[in-house]
Design a protein around this motif. Structure first.
Motif, PDB file in Angstrom:
ATOM      1  N   LEU A  49      -5.349   7.416  -4.828  1.00  0.00           N
ATOM      2  CA  LEU A  49      -4.600   6.293  -4.278  1.00  0.00           C
ATOM      3  C   LEU A  49      -3.109   6.551  -4.455  1.00  0.00           C
ATOM      4  O   LEU A  49      -2.668   7.032  -5.501  1.00  0.00           O
TER       5      LEU A  49
ATOM      6  N   LEU B 117      -1.640   3.290   0.232  1.00  0.00           N
ATOM      7  CA  LEU B 117      -1.750   1.832   0.164  1.00  0.00           C
ATOM      8  C   LEU B 117      -0.417   1.121   0.394  1.00  0.00           C
ATOM      9  O   LEU B 117      -0.318  -0.085   0.163  1.00  0.00           O
TER      10      LEU B 117
ATOM     11  N   VAL C  62      -1.269  -5.147  -5.300  1.00  0.00           N
ATOM     12  CA  VAL C  62      -2.524  -4.380  -5.295  1.00  0.00           C
ATOM     13  C   VAL C  62      -2.770  -3.758  -6.668  1.00  0.00           C
ATOM     14  O   VAL C  62      -3.890  -3.784  -7.190  1.00  0.00           O
TER      15      VAL C  62
ATOM     16  N   VAL D 230      -5.576   7.883  -0.105  1.00  0.00           N
ATOM     17  CA  VAL D 230      -5.414   6.575   0.548  1.00  0.00           C
ATOM     18  C   VAL D 230      -3.998   6.081   0.288  1.00  0.00           C
ATOM     19  O   VAL D 230      -3.624   5.784  -0.854  1.00  0.00           O
TER      20      VAL D 230
ATOM     21  N   VAL E  71      -0.759  -1.901   2.604  1.00  0.00           N
ATOM     22  CA  VAL E  71      -1.787  -2.890   2.243  1.00  0.00           C
ATOM     23  C   VAL E  71      -1.132  -3.983   1.402  1.00  0.00           C
ATOM     24  O   VAL E  71      -0.783  -3.754   0.249  1.00  0.00           O
TER      25      VAL E  71
ATOM     26  N   ALA F  70       0.684   2.227  -4.077  1.00  0.00           N
ATOM     27  CA  ALA F  70       0.143   0.870  -4.121  1.00  0.00           C
ATOM     28  C   ALA F  70       1.247  -0.130  -4.440  1.00  0.00           C
ATOM     29  O   ALA F  70       2.119   0.126  -5.280  1.00  0.00           O
TER      30      ALA F  70
ATOM     31  N   SER G  80      -4.123   5.735   5.951  1.00  0.00           N
ATOM     32  CA  SER G  80      -3.050   4.743   5.801  1.00  0.00           C
ATOM     33  C   SER G  80      -3.463   3.418   6.418  1.00  0.00           C
ATOM     34  O   SER G  80      -3.037   3.079   7.531  1.00  0.00           O
TER      35      SER G  80
ATOM     36  N   ILE H 287      -5.511  -7.114  -1.682  1.00  0.00           N
ATOM     37  CA  ILE H 287      -6.859  -6.560  -1.794  1.00  0.00           C
ATOM     38  C   ILE H 287      -7.705  -7.534  -2.610  1.00  0.00           C
ATOM     39  O   ILE H 287      -7.192  -8.215  -3.506  1.00  0.00           O
TER      40      ILE H 287
END
Length: 371
Positions: free
Chosen positions: A76, A46, A83, A44, A49, A79, A13, A52
């Motif tokens: 993933l 995201l 992203v 992952v 996030v 997101a 994370s 990117i």
């Protein structure tokens, strides 16, 4: 950065933008370290996030290819729209396995395709064997159509009257043959990628044609001619590159003929045996991928690393950069492992697409390294 493993998966994370200049490089090192430590399936998350760039994409692509090389996965989850948009612009949204939530990514770890194929094979083969035991061949009407046509009546020359629903019984045989063809095609993908879809359809249609041959012809002499004719069609008229594909086509014709004959038990047991044999051969096969070296020459002093690695990722190619040389132009040599069905010509076209900056692409078989 990482959360405890759940089942056989470790959830990562990251909580900052994966951009070049520190965060993306640190994330890439962490990914590679986890794979080297023995983890094989990473998720992952995201959700934390916000952005990117090419550095973060590079980290994900390399993690994805490393996972493939070690027999693992990189998925993933969650997101953000920003992203996801960047991944779509890089044509990578369809490459990565992306999910709306971490829980969905963990659920996807189940081999659903294998479960569906196994369940379908079990139901189909069991139904065929049951039908074969319930209605023996002599009651299935094979040959009745041809014999009644020859004698000019609704009753075969030496048997019981044909049932009024006989045409629908023959239709069920064709349906069963089509299902057998679909099942075997799901297990065995044709080698040639350029003709992959047409060959997949040919496998199913060939099984149906075998059933049709036996329904129409019916008597023993004609069966012999039918088998010989089927063999000649496969040998001389079907464009196949791999001997295994030829054998599968011939076996599918045989299974279709068994179905058309009304030997449902034989067809069911034969289908089950062929499925197990294909799985065993794939498991025991030592050459899963083709190992090739590719030398890519780019104009100028800047090599389009992101573009090249994105092409590799889109085509499910495992790669390792090995040699770099630079003068007026830049040349990088990669070692790659790719599916035997992958077209090198198509790959070269993708690598040399307009605006990418790649001048030439040269493929060659990898030389064995001395111990």
């Amino acid at each position: 950065m990482s959360r405890p493993a759940v089942g056989d998966r470790l959830v990562m994370s990251p909580m900052k933008a994966l951009v070049a200049g520190g965060a993306a490089e640190a994330f890439e090192r962490h990914l590679q370290q986890l794979f080297r430590s023995g983890y094989r399936n990473l998720v992952v998350d995201l959700s934390g996030v916000p952005a990117i760039d090419s550095g973060g994409i590079r980290a994900l692509v390399r993690g994805h290819t490393t996972g493939q090389r070690v027999g693992g996965t990189l998925r993933l989850a969650a997101a953000s729209p920003a992203v996801s948009r960047v991944l779509e612009l890089a044509h990578l949204a369809g490459v990565f396995e992306m999910y709306d939530s971490v829980d969905a990514a963990r659920m996807a770890s189940w081999p659903w395709r294998t479960i569906r194929i196994t369940a379908g094979a079990t139901v189909l083969c069991t139904a065929l064997v049951w039908a074969g035991l319930r209605w023996p061949v002599e009651l299935s009407g094979v040959g009745d159509v041809a014999e009644s046509a020859l004698t000019g009546g609704g009753t075969p020359a030496g048997g019981a009257p044909m049932h009024a629903f006989n045409p629908f019984v023959q239709l069920l045989k064709l349906v069963a043959a089509a299902l057998i063809g679909q099942l075997i095609t799901a297990l065995h993908q044709p080698t040639s990628r350029e003709r992959g879809r047409s060959m997949e359809q040919a496998q199913t249609l060939l099984c149906v044609s075998g059933a049709m041959v036996m329904i129409i012809i019916g008597n023993s002499v004609a069966r012999a001619f039918g088998i010989a004719g089927a063999a000649s069609i496969i040998r001389f008229r079907t464009p196949v590159d791999d001997p295994k594909d030829v054998t599968i086509l011939f076996l599918l014709m045989g299974l279709g003929m068994s179905t058309g004959l009304g030997a449902f038990a034989v067809a069911g047991l034969g289908t089950a045996f062929l499925c197990v044999a294909l799985l065993a051969l794939d498991t025991l096969s030592t050459q899963k991928a083709r190992a090739l070296s590719v030398e890519i020459l780019a104009s100028g002093r800047h090599f389009p690393t992101t573009h090249v690695e994105n092409v590799f990722a889109r085509n499910q190619i495992v790669f390792e950069p090995r040699e770099i040389s630079q003068s007026d132009d830049v040349t990088i040599k990669y070692h790659t492992w790719l599916d035997p069905r992958t077209s090198l010509e198509e790959l070269s076209v993708q690598l040399m697409e307009e605006g990418a900056g790649v001048k030439s692409v040269a493929w060659e078989h990898q030389k064995r390294e001395r111990a």
